[in-house]
Design an enzyme around this catalytic site. Structure first.
Site, PDB file in Angstrom:
ATOM      1  N   TYR A 239       0.821  -1.223   0.000  1.00 11.64           N
ATOM      2  CA  TYR A 239       0.000   0.000   0.000  1.00 11.64           C
ATOM      3  C   TYR A 239       0.852   1.270   0.000  1.00 11.64           C
ATOM      4  O   TYR A 239       0.482   2.257  -0.631  1.00 11.64           O
ATOM      5  CB  TYR A 239      -1.018  -0.022   1.156  1.00 11.64           C
TER       6      TYR A 239
ATOM      7  N   GLN B 273     -15.773   2.466  -7.112  1.00 14.07           N
ATOM      8  CA  GLN B 273     -15.044   1.403  -6.408  1.00 14.07           C
ATOM      9  C   GLN B 273     -13.601   1.842  -6.201  1.00 14.07           C
ATOM     10  O   GLN B 273     -12.832   1.158  -5.540  1.00 14.07           O
ATOM     11  CB  GLN B 273     -15.058   0.115  -7.244  1.00 14.07           C
TER      12      GLN B 273
ATOM     13  N   ASP C 106      -8.586   5.878  -5.199  1.00 13.64           N
ATOM     14  CA  ASP C 106      -7.526   6.849  -5.498  1.00 13.64           C
ATOM     15  C   ASP C 106      -7.907   8.308  -5.256  1.00 13.64           C
ATOM     16  O   ASP C 106      -7.044   9.198  -5.325  1.00 13.64           O
ATOM     17  CB  ASP C 106      -7.023   6.666  -6.939  1.00 13.64           C
TER      18      ASP C 106
ATOM     19  N   HIS D  76     -15.134   1.283  -1.717  1.00 19.48           N
ATOM     20  CA  HIS D  76     -14.004   0.479  -1.230  1.00 19.48           C
ATOM     21  C   HIS D  76     -12.996   1.300  -0.438  1.00 19.48           C
ATOM     22  O   HIS D  76     -11.839   0.896  -0.299  1.00 19.48           O
ATOM     23  CB  HIS D  76     -13.332  -0.246  -2.405  1.00 19.48           C
TER      24      HIS D  76
ATOM     25  N   CYS E 193      -3.466   6.380  20.021  1.00 18.30           N
ATOM     26  CA  CYS E 193      -3.372   5.266  20.974  1.00 18.30           C
ATOM     27  C   CYS E 193      -2.146   4.371  20.760  1.00 18.30           C
ATOM     28  O   CYS E 193      -1.909   3.458  21.552  1.00 18.30           O
ATOM     29  CB  CYS E 193      -4.655   4.431  20.928  1.00 18.30           C
TER      30      CYS E 193
ATOM     31  N   THR F   1     -15.187  -0.650 -15.345  1.00 16.25           N
ATOM     32  CA  THR F   1     -15.140  -1.703 -14.326  1.00 16.25           C
ATOM     33  C   THR F   1     -15.449  -3.051 -14.946  1.00 16.25           C
ATOM     34  O   THR F   1     -16.299  -3.146 -15.832  1.00 16.25           O
ATOM     35  CB  THR F   1     -16.125  -1.428 -13.156  1.00 16.25           C
TER      36      THR F   1
ATOM     37  N   GLU G  40     -13.644  -3.110 -23.381  1.00 14.75           N
ATOM     38  CA  GLU G  40     -14.085  -4.425 -23.876  1.00 14.75           C
ATOM     39  C   GLU G  40     -15.399  -4.817 -23.201  1.00 14.75           C
ATOM     40  O   GLU G  40     -15.787  -4.202 -22.207  1.00 14.75           O
ATOM     41  CB  GLU G  40     -12.997  -5.453 -23.570  1.00 14.75           C
TER      42      GLU G  40
HETATM   43  C1  BJW Z   1     -10.921   0.754 -19.245  1.00 11.10           C
HETATM   44  C2  BJW Z   1      -9.781   1.464 -19.484  1.00 11.10           C
HETATM   45  C3  BJW Z   1      -9.953   2.702 -20.051  1.00 11.10           C
HETATM   46  C4  BJW Z   1      -9.157  -0.332 -18.616  1.00 11.10           C
HETATM   47  N1  BJW Z   1     -11.174   3.139 -20.336  1.00 11.10           N
HETATM   48  N2  BJW Z   1     -12.131   1.187 -19.543  1.00 11.10           N
HETATM   49  C5  BJW Z   1     -15.416 -16.290  -3.793  1.00 11.10           C
HETATM   50  C6  BJW Z   1     -14.283 -16.326  -2.994  1.00 11.10           C
HETATM   51  C7  BJW Z   1     -13.949 -15.293  -2.142  1.00 11.10           C
HETATM   52  C8  BJW Z   1     -14.728 -14.170  -2.050  1.00 11.10           C
HETATM   53  C9  BJW Z   1     -15.853 -14.123  -2.854  1.00 11.10           C
HETATM   54  C10 BJW Z   1     -16.213 -15.166  -3.698  1.00 11.10           C
HETATM   55  N3  BJW Z   1     -17.348 -14.825  -4.325  1.00 11.10           N
HETATM   56  C11 BJW Z   1     -17.699 -13.604  -3.901  1.00 11.10           C
HETATM   57  C12 BJW Z   1     -16.810 -13.165  -3.002  1.00 11.10           C
HETATM   58  C13 BJW Z   1     -16.807 -11.877  -2.319  1.00 11.10           C
HETATM   59  C14 BJW Z   1     -15.795 -10.913  -2.888  1.00 11.10           C
HETATM   60  C15 BJW Z   1     -15.866 -10.904  -4.408  1.00 11.10           C
HETATM   61  O1  BJW Z   1     -16.708 -10.263  -5.011  1.00 11.10           O
HETATM   62  N4  BJW Z   1     -14.968 -11.617  -5.068  1.00 11.10           N
HETATM   63  C16 BJW Z   1     -15.019 -11.779  -6.523  1.00 11.10           C
HETATM   64  C17 BJW Z   1     -13.744 -11.247  -7.131  1.00 11.10           C
HETATM   65  C18 BJW Z   1     -15.235 -13.237  -6.802  1.00 11.10           C
HETATM   66  N5  BJW Z   1     -16.167  -9.636  -2.338  1.00 11.10           N
HETATM   67  C19 BJW Z   1     -15.789  -9.225  -1.149  1.00 11.10           C
HETATM   68  O2  BJW Z   1     -15.041  -9.883  -0.458  1.00 11.10           O
HETATM   69  C20 BJW Z   1     -16.370  -7.914  -0.682  1.00 11.10           C
HETATM   70  N6  BJW Z   1     -16.897  -8.032   0.599  1.00 11.10           N
HETATM   71  C21 BJW Z   1     -17.936  -8.866   0.858  1.00 11.10           C
HETATM   72  O3  BJW Z   1     -18.465  -9.533   0.001  1.00 11.10           O
HETATM   73  O4  BJW Z   1     -18.347  -8.851   2.167  1.00 11.10           O
HETATM   74  C22 BJW Z   1     -19.308  -9.812   2.575  1.00 11.10           C
HETATM   75  C23 BJW Z   1     -18.569 -11.007   3.015  1.00 11.10           C
HETATM   76  C24 BJW Z   1     -18.000 -10.997   4.260  1.00 11.10           C
HETATM   77  C25 BJW Z   1     -17.306 -12.115   4.687  1.00 11.10           C
HETATM   78  C26 BJW Z   1     -17.131 -13.193   3.837  1.00 11.10           C
HETATM   79  C27 BJW Z   1     -17.671 -13.186   2.566  1.00 11.10           C
HETATM   80  C28 BJW Z   1     -18.392 -12.081   2.153  1.00 11.10           C
HETATM   81  C29 BJW Z   1     -15.273  -6.853  -0.598  1.00 11.10           C
HETATM   82  C30 BJW Z   1     -14.654  -6.577  -1.909  1.00 11.10           C
HETATM   83  C31 BJW Z   1     -13.515  -5.573  -1.742  1.00 11.10           C
HETATM   84  C32 BJW Z   1     -12.747  -5.388  -3.029  1.00 11.10           C
HETATM   85  N7  BJW Z   1     -11.566  -4.668  -2.784  1.00 11.10           N
HETATM   86  C33 BJW Z   1     -10.691  -4.337  -3.898  1.00 11.10           C
HETATM   87  C34 BJW Z   1      -9.348  -3.907  -3.306  1.00 11.10           C
HETATM   88  C35 BJW Z   1      -9.471  -2.530  -2.651  1.00 11.10           C
HETATM   89  C36 BJW Z   1      -8.207  -2.108  -2.014  1.00 11.10           C
HETATM   90  C37 BJW Z   1      -7.057  -2.038  -2.982  1.00 11.10           C
HETATM   91  O5  BJW Z   1      -7.143  -1.387  -4.019  1.00 11.10           O
HETATM   92  O6  BJW Z   1      -6.049  -2.649  -2.683  1.00 11.10           O
HETATM   93  O7  BJW Z   1     -11.285  -3.331  -4.676  1.00 11.10           O
HETATM   94  S1  BJW Z   1     -10.449  -5.663  -5.054  1.00 11.10           S
HETATM   95  C38 BJW Z   1     -10.377  -4.623  -6.468  1.00 11.10           C
HETATM   96  O8  BJW Z   1     -11.471  -4.967  -7.346  1.00 11.10           O
HETATM   97  C39 BJW Z   1     -10.658  -3.200  -5.968  1.00 11.10           C
HETATM   98  C40 BJW Z   1     -11.620  -2.702  -6.997  1.00 11.10           C
HETATM   99  O9  BJW Z   1     -12.383  -1.620  -6.486  1.00 11.10           O
HETATM  100  C41 BJW Z   1     -12.437  -3.907  -7.331  1.00 11.10           C
HETATM  101  C42 BJW Z   1     -13.136  -3.808  -8.658  1.00 11.10           C
HETATM  102  O10 BJW Z   1     -12.236  -3.790  -9.719  1.00 11.10           O
HETATM  103  P1  BJW Z   1     -12.504  -2.884 -11.000  1.00 11.10           P
HETATM  104  O11 BJW Z   1     -12.538  -1.474 -10.614  1.00 11.10           O
HETATM  105  O12 BJW Z   1     -13.670  -3.393 -11.740  1.00 11.10           O
HETATM  106  O13 BJW Z   1     -11.145  -3.098 -11.821  1.00 11.10           O
HETATM  107  P2  BJW Z   1     -10.759  -4.271 -12.871  1.00 11.10           P
HETATM  108  O14 BJW Z   1      -9.284  -4.237 -13.018  1.00 11.10           O
HETATM  109  O15 BJW Z   1     -11.381  -5.537 -12.506  1.00 11.10           O
HETATM  110  O16 BJW Z   1     -11.443  -3.803 -14.215  1.00 11.10           O
HETATM  111  C43 BJW Z   1     -10.998  -2.650 -14.918  1.00 11.10           C
HETATM  112  C44 BJW Z   1     -11.905  -2.493 -16.125  1.00 11.10           C
HETATM  113  O17 BJW Z   1     -11.559  -1.276 -16.764  1.00 11.10           O
HETATM  114  C45 BJW Z   1     -11.746  -3.600 -17.178  1.00 11.10           C
HETATM  115  O18 BJW Z   1     -13.033  -4.023 -17.567  1.00 11.10           O
HETATM  116  C46 BJW Z   1     -11.017  -2.910 -18.335  1.00 11.10           C
HETATM  117  O19 BJW Z   1     -11.426  -3.415 -19.609  1.00 11.10           O
HETATM  118  C47 BJW Z   1     -11.450  -1.494 -18.161  1.00 11.10           C
HETATM  119  N8  BJW Z   1     -10.514  -0.490 -18.650  1.00 11.10           N
HETATM  120  N9  BJW Z   1      -8.675   0.678 -19.056  1.00 11.10           N
HETATM  121  C48 BJW Z   1     -12.241   2.300 -20.077  1.00 11.10           C
HETATM  122  N10 BJW Z   1      -8.871   3.472 -20.355  1.00 11.10           N
HETATM  123 ZN    ZN Z   2      -5.741   4.432  17.716  1.00 12.88          ZN
END
Ligand code: BJW
Ligand code: ZN
Length: 250
Positions: free
Chosen positions: A69, A103, A106, A121, A152, A190, A217
């Site tokens: 991070y 999501q 930044d 997020h 703390c 996304t 895409e």
């Molecule tokens: C362009 C472009 C340009 C490029 N122009 N377009 C099975 C196993 C384990 C967990 C799970 C499971 N099934 C479901 C889950 C739950 C899990 C989940 O959804 N997992 C899936 C991946 C399967 N979710 C969670 O755990 C969430 N919490 C939850 O469910 O709580 C309840 C619970 C509690 C206890 C147990 C179980 C459930 C929390 C999710 C938190 C996600 N956090 C992150 C990291 C944040 C911190 C960090 O940055 O380090 O968030 S993960 C990462 O993915 C980040 C993003 O916000 C998130 C979404 O990604 P995003 O933004 O869509 O990016 P990409 O890279 O995927 O896509 C980019 C897109 O842009 C692409 O389509 C490109 O084509 C496009 N692109 N350039 C236009 N110029």
């Molecule tokens: Zn503290």
């Protein structure tokens, strides 16, 4: 090349709504130089999510997680909003009701001038104490290997949502409420695979809201879309904005 007829269709559909939600992901910041997660050059190609973005990983090896991070925090100091962020800030002024649900962690939407931003997020500029729970804004500040709470003394963590963690409930409720009331949702940069965030598009779809997807895409949201605009967000959104300007404000 932007498909002009699809662009005009999207503008015609969005031009008549008064309540719009924009739902954004990493792709919106890609042209600012912030890496996405799942592409060929994505963050998860270099790092395994389970090793750096879960509470278990932080419990096991907080130094490694902080290294990951801190590296991203330091890079954030060098990036600026791009035309996609700026057009979304313009949208907020054009639509009588507009909510930006992101999501991204930044902070670039706010930096571009968006005000009504819901960060599902968390935010990489903030830290949260694992002891007392206080949240501190440390954007632009360099942090140590294992930063400690100034109140703390306990270990701080990034104020972001890791896999397996609940989203901030107030932000989630506000996002759901916005999607439940909107007439259209603009889904930008996304992959729409991370839940519960991606479920917002399904909620909008079930309600019959217009869905416009902007992405390089096809994605998981594409099959729900009324119009898909393929291209870079930083090019498609300014073109869409120009088209919208030709349509009278509702
Ligand atoms: C362009 C472009 C340009 C490029 N122009 N377009 C099975 C196993 C384990 C967990 C799970 C499971 N099934 C479901 C889950 C739950 C899990 C989940 O959804 N997992 C899936 C991946 C399967 N979710 C969670 O755990 C969430 N919490 C939850 O469910 O709580 C309840 C619970 C509690 C206890 C147990 C179980 C459930 C929390 C999710 C938190 C996600 N956090 C992150 C990291 C944040 C911190 C960090 O940055 O380090 O968030 S993960 C990462 O993915 C980040 C993003 O916000 C998130 C979404 O990604 P995003 O933004 O869509 O990016 P990409 O890279 O995927 O896509 C980019 C897109 O842009 C692409 O389509 C490109 O084509 C496009 N692109 N350039 C236009 N110029
Ligand atoms: Zn503290």
């Amino acid at each position: 090349m932007i498909d002009e007829s699809q662009l005009r269709r999207a503008a015609a559909l969005l031009g008549r709504v008064t309540n719009l939600v924009a739902f954004t992901g990493a792709g919106v910041s890609a042209e600012s130089g912030v890496p996405t997660f799942r592409g060929a050059e994505g963050v998860w190609k270099e790092f395994r999510a389970e090793e750096v973005a879960t509470p278990e990983a932080f419990g096991r090896d907080p130094k490694l997680v902080w290294e990951f991070y801190n590296h991203r925090r330091n890079r954030l100091a060098e990036v600026q909003p791009n035309p996609a962020h700026r057009v979304l800030a313009d949208f907020e002024r054009r639509f009588p009701r507009f909510t930006l649900v992101t999501q991204n962690i930044d902070g670039l939407h706010a930096l571009a001038g968006s005000r009504n931003v819901l960060e599902l997020h968390g935010n990489l500029g903030r830290v949260r104490c694992t002891g007392c729970g206080r949240v501190f804004d440390k954007r632009g500040e360099r942090l140590g290997e294992l930063p400690a709470c100034e109140a703390c003394g306990a270990l701080l963590r990034p104020d972001v949502v890791w896999f397996g963690e609940l989203l901030p409930q107030d932000v989630w409720s506000a996002s759901l409420a916005a999607v439940e009331e909107c007439e259209a949702i603009l889904v930008v940069g996304t992959s729409a695979v991370v839940y519960p965030a991606a479920g917002l598009v399904e909620v909008a779809s079930r309600r019959g809201a217009t869905i416009v997807v902007v992405n390089l895409e096809p994605t998981a949201a594409s099959e729900l879309a009324d119009v898909s605009l393929h291209g870079k967000a930083g090019e498609v959104l300014p073109a869409l904005w120009e088209e919208l300007k030709l349509i009278a404000t509702p």
